[in-house]
Design a protein around this motif. Structure first.
Motif, PDB file in Angstrom:
ATOM      1  N   MET A 110       0.844  -1.201   0.000  1.00 50.49           N
ATOM      2  CA  MET A 110       0.000   0.000   0.000  1.00 50.49           C
ATOM      3  C   MET A 110       0.874   1.243   0.000  1.00 50.49           C
ATOM      4  O   MET A 110       1.814   1.348   0.770  1.00 50.49           O
ATOM      5  N   ARG A 111       0.534   2.184  -0.893  1.00 53.22           N
ATOM      6  CA  ARG A 111       1.232   3.457  -0.934  1.00 53.22           C
ATOM      7  C   ARG A 111       0.268   4.553  -0.488  1.00 53.22           C
ATOM      8  O   ARG A 111      -0.928   4.502  -0.759  1.00 53.22           O
ATOM      9  N   CYS A 112       0.805   5.580   0.185  1.00 52.24           N
ATOM     10  CA  CYS A 112      -0.027   6.622   0.779  1.00 52.24           C
ATOM     11  C   CYS A 112       0.533   8.002   0.457  1.00 52.24           C
ATOM     12  O   CYS A 112       1.718   8.150   0.109  1.00 52.24           O
ATOM     13  N   ALA A 113      -0.330   9.001   0.598  1.00 53.12           N
ATOM     14  CA  ALA A 113       0.079  10.409   0.462  1.00 53.12           C
ATOM     15  C   ALA A 113      -0.251  11.112   1.767  1.00 53.12           C
ATOM     16  O   ALA A 113      -1.364  10.994   2.288  1.00 53.12           O
ATOM     17  N   ASP A 116       6.836  26.631  17.277  1.00 51.82           N
ATOM     18  CA  ASP A 116       5.572  25.986  17.634  1.00 51.82           C
ATOM     19  C   ASP A 116       4.981  25.265  16.423  1.00 51.82           C
ATOM     20  O   ASP A 116       4.413  24.175  16.548  1.00 51.82           O
ATOM     21  N   TRP A 117       5.100  25.886  15.254  1.00 47.27           N
ATOM     22  CA  TRP A 117       4.623  25.231  14.038  1.00 47.27           C
ATOM     23  C   TRP A 117       5.361  23.912  13.804  1.00 47.27           C
ATOM     24  O   TRP A 117       4.743  22.900  13.473  1.00 47.27           O
ATOM     25  N   TRP A 118       6.676  23.957  13.946  1.00 43.64           N
ATOM     26  CA  TRP A 118       7.471  22.767  13.688  1.00 43.64           C
ATOM     27  C   TRP A 118       7.112  21.647  14.658  1.00 43.64           C
ATOM     28  O   TRP A 118       6.941  20.492  14.247  1.00 43.64           O
ATOM     29  N   GLN A 119       6.976  21.970  15.914  1.00 44.47           N
ATOM     30  CA  GLN A 119       6.593  20.948  16.882  1.00 44.47           C
ATOM     31  C   GLN A 119       5.201  20.401  16.563  1.00 44.47           C
ATOM     32  O   GLN A 119       4.941  19.202  16.727  1.00 44.47           O
ATOM     33  N   GLY A 120       4.304  21.284  16.112  1.00 49.06           N
ATOM     34  CA  GLY A 120       2.975  20.835  15.713  1.00 49.06           C
ATOM     35  C   GLY A 120       3.012  19.909  14.513  1.00 49.06           C
ATOM     36  O   GLY A 120       2.288  18.912  14.460  1.00 49.06           O
ATOM     37  N   LEU A 121       3.861  20.244  13.536  1.00 52.01           N
ATOM     38  CA  LEU A 121       4.002  19.371  12.372  1.00 52.01           C
ATOM     39  C   LEU A 121       4.513  17.998  12.778  1.00 52.01           C
ATOM     40  O   LEU A 121       3.980  16.968  12.340  1.00 52.01           O
ATOM     41  N   CYS A 122       5.552  17.987  13.604  1.00 51.52           N
ATOM     42  CA  CYS A 122       6.134  16.701  14.018  1.00 51.52           C
ATOM     43  C   CYS A 122       5.103  15.843  14.742  1.00 51.52           C
ATOM     44  O   CYS A 122       4.968  14.636  14.469  1.00 51.52           O
ATOM     45  N   ALA A 123       4.353  16.457  15.658  1.00 52.29           N
ATOM     46  CA  ALA A 123       3.375  15.699  16.436  1.00 52.29           C
ATOM     47  C   ALA A 123       2.242  15.187  15.561  1.00 52.29           C
ATOM     48  O   ALA A 123       1.832  14.011  15.668  1.00 52.29           O
ATOM     49  N   SER A 124       1.703  16.040  14.691  1.00 49.55           N
ATOM     50  CA  SER A 124       0.572  15.624  13.864  1.00 49.55           C
ATOM     51  C   SER A 124       0.990  14.580  12.830  1.00 49.55           C
ATOM     52  O   SER A 124       0.232  13.648  12.533  1.00 49.55           O
ATOM     53  N   ALA A 125       2.198  14.698  12.273  1.00 52.67           N
ATOM     54  CA  ALA A 125       2.671  13.698  11.310  1.00 52.67           C
ATOM     55  C   ALA A 125       2.832  12.339  11.979  1.00 52.67           C
ATOM     56  O   ALA A 125       2.427  11.302  11.418  1.00 52.67           O
ATOM     57  N   ARG A 126       3.411  12.323  13.165  1.00 53.85           N
ATOM     58  CA  ARG A 126       3.584  11.050  13.881  1.00 53.85           C
ATOM     59  C   ARG A 126       2.232  10.388  14.170  1.00 53.85           C
ATOM     60  O   ARG A 126       2.087   9.163  14.051  1.00 53.85           O
ATOM     61  N   GLN A 127       1.237  11.190  14.554  1.00 52.46           N
ATOM     62  CA  GLN A 127      -0.088  10.631  14.805  1.00 52.46           C
ATOM     63  C   GLN A 127      -0.683  10.037  13.533  1.00 52.46           C
ATOM     64  O   GLN A 127      -1.276   8.952  13.557  1.00 52.46           O
ATOM     65  N   ALA A 128      -0.544  10.752  12.415  1.00 53.85           N
ATOM     66  CA  ALA A 128      -1.178  10.319  11.170  1.00 53.85           C
ATOM     67  C   ALA A 128      -0.590   9.021  10.634  1.00 53.85           C
ATOM     68  O   ALA A 128      -1.311   8.202  10.041  1.00 53.85           O
ATOM     69  N   ILE A 129       0.717   8.796  10.822  1.00 53.77           N
ATOM     70  CA  ILE A 129       1.356   7.604  10.246  1.00 53.77           C
ATOM     71  C   ILE A 129       1.608   6.524  11.287  1.00 53.77           C
ATOM     72  O   ILE A 129       2.320   5.552  11.013  1.00 53.77           O
ATOM     73  N   ALA A 130       0.989   6.662  12.450  1.00 53.82           N
ATOM     74  CA  ALA A 130       1.287   5.750  13.563  1.00 53.82           C
ATOM     75  C   ALA A 130       0.995   4.289  13.234  1.00 53.82           C
ATOM     76  O   ALA A 130       1.658   3.390  13.763  1.00 53.82           O
ATOM     77  N   ASP A 131       0.024   4.019  12.359  1.00 49.90           N
ATOM     78  CA  ASP A 131      -0.402   2.645  12.111  1.00 49.90           C
ATOM     79  C   ASP A 131       0.135   2.062  10.814  1.00 49.90           C
ATOM     80  O   ASP A 131      -0.326   0.999  10.365  1.00 49.90           O
ATOM     81  N   ILE A 132       1.098   2.731  10.188  1.00 44.95           N
ATOM     82  CA  ILE A 132       1.664   2.199   8.948  1.00 44.95           C
ATOM     83  C   ILE A 132       3.188   2.197   9.028  1.00 44.95           C
ATOM     84  O   ILE A 132       3.781   2.803   9.925  1.00 44.95           O
ATOM     85  N   ASP A 133       3.809   1.527   8.080  1.00 47.77           N
ATOM     86  CA  ASP A 133       5.251   1.599   7.896  1.00 47.77           C
ATOM     87  C   ASP A 133       5.555   2.931   7.206  1.00 47.77           C
ATOM     88  O   ASP A 133       4.999   3.219   6.135  1.00 47.77           O
ATOM     89  N   PRO A 134       6.407   3.786   7.786  1.00 43.49           N
ATOM     90  CA  PRO A 134       6.692   5.085   7.164  1.00 43.49           C
ATOM     91  C   PRO A 134       7.156   4.975   5.715  1.00 43.49           C
ATOM     92  O   PRO A 134       6.948   5.916   4.936  1.00 43.49           O
ATOM     93  N   ALA A 135       7.728   3.869   5.341  1.00 47.36           N
ATOM     94  CA  ALA A 135       8.176   3.699   3.962  1.00 47.36           C
ATOM     95  C   ALA A 135       7.007   3.646   2.980  1.00 47.36           C
ATOM     96  O   ALA A 135       7.204   3.792   1.764  1.00 47.36           O
ATOM     97  N   GLN A 136       5.778   3.435   3.490  1.00 47.76           N
ATOM     98  CA  GLN A 136       4.608   3.408   2.620  1.00 47.76           C
ATOM     99  C   GLN A 136       4.166   4.807   2.196  1.00 47.76           C
ATOM    100  O   GLN A 136       3.336   4.935   1.302  1.00 47.76           O
ATOM    101  N   VAL A 137       4.681   5.834   2.839  1.00 47.12           N
ATOM    102  CA  VAL A 137       4.347   7.213   2.444  1.00 47.12           C
ATOM    103  C   VAL A 137       5.124   7.533   1.172  1.00 47.12           C
ATOM    104  O   VAL A 137       6.344   7.674   1.188  1.00 47.12           O
ATOM    105  N   ALA A 138       4.385   7.648   0.064  1.00 42.86           N
ATOM    106  CA  ALA A 138       5.029   7.872  -1.224  1.00 42.86           C
ATOM    107  C   ALA A 138       5.487   9.306  -1.401  1.00 42.86           C
ATOM    108  O   ALA A 138       6.472   9.577  -2.096  1.00 42.86           O
ATOM    109  N   CYS A 139       4.762  10.248  -0.766  1.00 43.64           N
ATOM    110  CA  CYS A 139       5.088  11.655  -0.959  1.00 43.64           C
ATOM    111  C   CYS A 139       4.392  12.469   0.126  1.00 43.64           C
ATOM    112  O   CYS A 139       3.377  12.049   0.686  1.00 43.64           O
ATOM    113  N   VAL A 140       4.942  13.652   0.420  1.00 40.57           N
ATOM    114  CA  VAL A 140       4.398  14.559   1.433  1.00 40.57           C
ATOM    115  C   VAL A 140       4.080  15.893   0.778  1.00 40.57           C
ATOM    116  O   VAL A 140       4.856  16.395  -0.050  1.00 40.57           O
TER     117      VAL A 140
END
Length: 491
Positions: free
Chosen positions: A1-4, A49-73
């Motif tokens: 599975m590939r994701c965006a 604050d933006w950067w910390q928010g990005l890091c936290a929200s990205a980690r939450q969004a990809i928590a249930d997949i292998d990060p290698a499945q993210v094809a592009c950001v």
């Protein structure tokens, strides 16, 4: 599975959404951060604050997949901020964001010096909301910051730099700054030189779906993404919201009530008749355009009322639903931080008109809900004036979650409206850019067909439509009657 993965830098929080190849949402994240208001008219945020928010929200969004499945950001971001950074990409001060209105004097000076040029190249009158106004203010009042700056970046472009280590700007976001030539789709050297601004502060531009970098090792460690994951240029939050709502052809109009309230339309070409009425911008689809009508503090008006007078959103809207249509003659002007469409005025302020001893809290709330939509109706009138077709109205964001506000929108706008079931449209638009740029989707039509989910249609009521038509005639007379009163020279 590939994701965006799409990440939206909003005014109050960062939101991340993860879409699969079928266009289904399979992950989501969110992290909030504060506003800083050190002086009247100043509204700033800390980019860290933006950067910390990005890091936290990205980690939450990809928590249930292998990060290698993210094809592009892809990134979306609040438009019209101004991030001044040194040669190492470090911000030199807190960032004045789109709500910051300290720069009216600089706008007046620029209008005298380059008003005709601004009108010709940007189809807008420079206002404090625009990035260029903030650059002029920093040049005049924070000269050390201006002299030390190597780049002036837009908010999401700075975040993309943190992800990739690459400095770049992007067309859709740049197109709203008033430093951009909409016809040439490039920074306007003429405008910048006329206003004595260093052209070298503005980075080279890329189209929204263009891959401009990849996740660095440092960013991978902080976000949880895989090193080397491609990152597209992305878009401003309004252009990305337009894409996320499926506004990719003439006739589809998207309306939303979030912090601001907006109406957006697709366009193949520009039209100078919209000057000083609507905001033009480059669509995230390369070569296309969009029009924006706006009320700066749409949803923020209801939030202000809630915070000052108490009650949950559910309690407030229930009280409004119990009040007769028109709030028994009570009107609300939602200009808490200035007026936007059709005639921008940073000095205008909100208020209730027609208040009596018989009015209750429910009347006040209903007047707020109706006033925001009255303000949005101006935008549809402006679309019609320049010949844009209006075949389908789609409503989204927070204002579409309320049954009473949905019905008010249909009745005041005088048309049936279709609710967009998809939430976080700017983040979704950023994910669609990543999906097209990362070849998850063949094209934008395919991406939107798979992703944009529509829900119920809200039918307008003919009797209420006629009532609101007459009420709107009274509402639109309020600003002309008060315009001179708002003028600082009369105070």
């Amino acid at each position: 599975m590939r994701c965006a993965l799409g990440i939206d830098l909003g005014t109050g929080s960062t939101k991340a959404v993860l879409l699969d190849e079928a266009g289904d949402l399979i992950g989501r994240g969110q992290a909030e951060y504060p506003l800083h208001k050190p002086h009247p008219g100043w509204v700033e945020q800390d980019p860290e604050d933006w950067w910390q928010g990005l890091c936290a929200s990205a980690r939450q969004a990809i928590a249930d997949i292998d990060p290698a499945q993210v094809a592009c950001v892809g990134l979306s971001g609040q438009i019209n901020g101004a991030v001044f950074v040194d040669s190492a990409g470090q911000p030199l001060q807190r960032v004045p964001i789109w709500l910051d209105h300290r720069s009216q004097a600089e706008c007046d000076w620029a209008e005298q010096r380059a008003g005709d040029l601004l009108r010709e190249r940007t189809l807008m009158r420079l206002g404090p909301v625009n990035t260029l106004a903030k650059v002029l203010w920093v040049k005049d009042h924070a000269t050390d910051v201006y002299k030390q700056s190597r780049w002036m970046l837009l908010p999401k472009d700075w975040l993309r730099y943190r992800l990739t280590g690459q400095i770049a700007a992007e067309v859709s976001d740049a197109s709203t700054t008033a430093a951009f030539d909409l016809h040439e789709r490039q920074w306007s050297g003429e405008i910048l030189e006329a206003l004595e601004v260093d052209v070298g502060l503005f980075p080279s531009l890329a189209d929204s779906p263009e891959v401009v970098g990849a996740i660095t090792q440092e960013a991978a460690e902080q976000t949880g993404l895989a090193k080397g994951t491609p990152v597209v240029a992305g878009g401003g939050d309004m252009p990305c919201m337009i894409l996320g709502a499926g506004v990719i052809e003439p006739g589809i109009i998207s309306l939303g009530i979030g912090t601001a309230a907006h109406a957006t339309a697709f366009a193949e070409t520009l039209d100078p008749r919209a000057f000083d009425k609507l905001w033009p911008m480059c669509h995230p689809i390369p070569g296309k355009y969009a029009w924006l009508g706006c009320s700066f503090t749409g949803g923020a008006s209801l939030k202000w009322f809630k915070e000052e007078f108490g009650g949950s959103y559910e309690e407030l809207t229930e009280a409004a639903a119990a009040v007769p249509v028109g709030a028994e003659g009570l009107f609300f002007m939602p200009w808490l931080e200035g007026r936007a469409t059709p005639r921008p005025d940073a000095h205008a302020r909100g208020g209730f008109v027609g208040l009596s001893l018989g009015h209750t809290k429910g009347h006040l709330v209903r007047a707020v809900l109706e006033g925001v939509v009255f303000d949005l109706r101006h935008s549809l009138d402006c679309f019609a004036e320049i010949g844009l077709p209006i075949d389908e109205l789609r409503i989204g964001e927070g204002g579409s979650h309320s049954e009473v506000w949905r019905q008010i929108q249909a009745d005041i706008l005088g048309r049936d409206v279709v609710r967009i079931a998809t939430d976080d449209l700017s983040a979704v638009g950023a994910a669609l850019l990543a999906g097209v740029g990362g070849e998850l989707y063949a094209d934008f039509a395919t991406a939107c067909q798979r992703t944009v989910k529509l829900a119920e249609t809200v039918r307008c009521d003919p009797e209420r439509v006629e009532y609101y038509r007459r009420a709107f005639d009274r509402y639109r007379a309020l600003y002309p009657a008060l315009q001179d009163w708002y003028d600082p020279s009369s105070q």
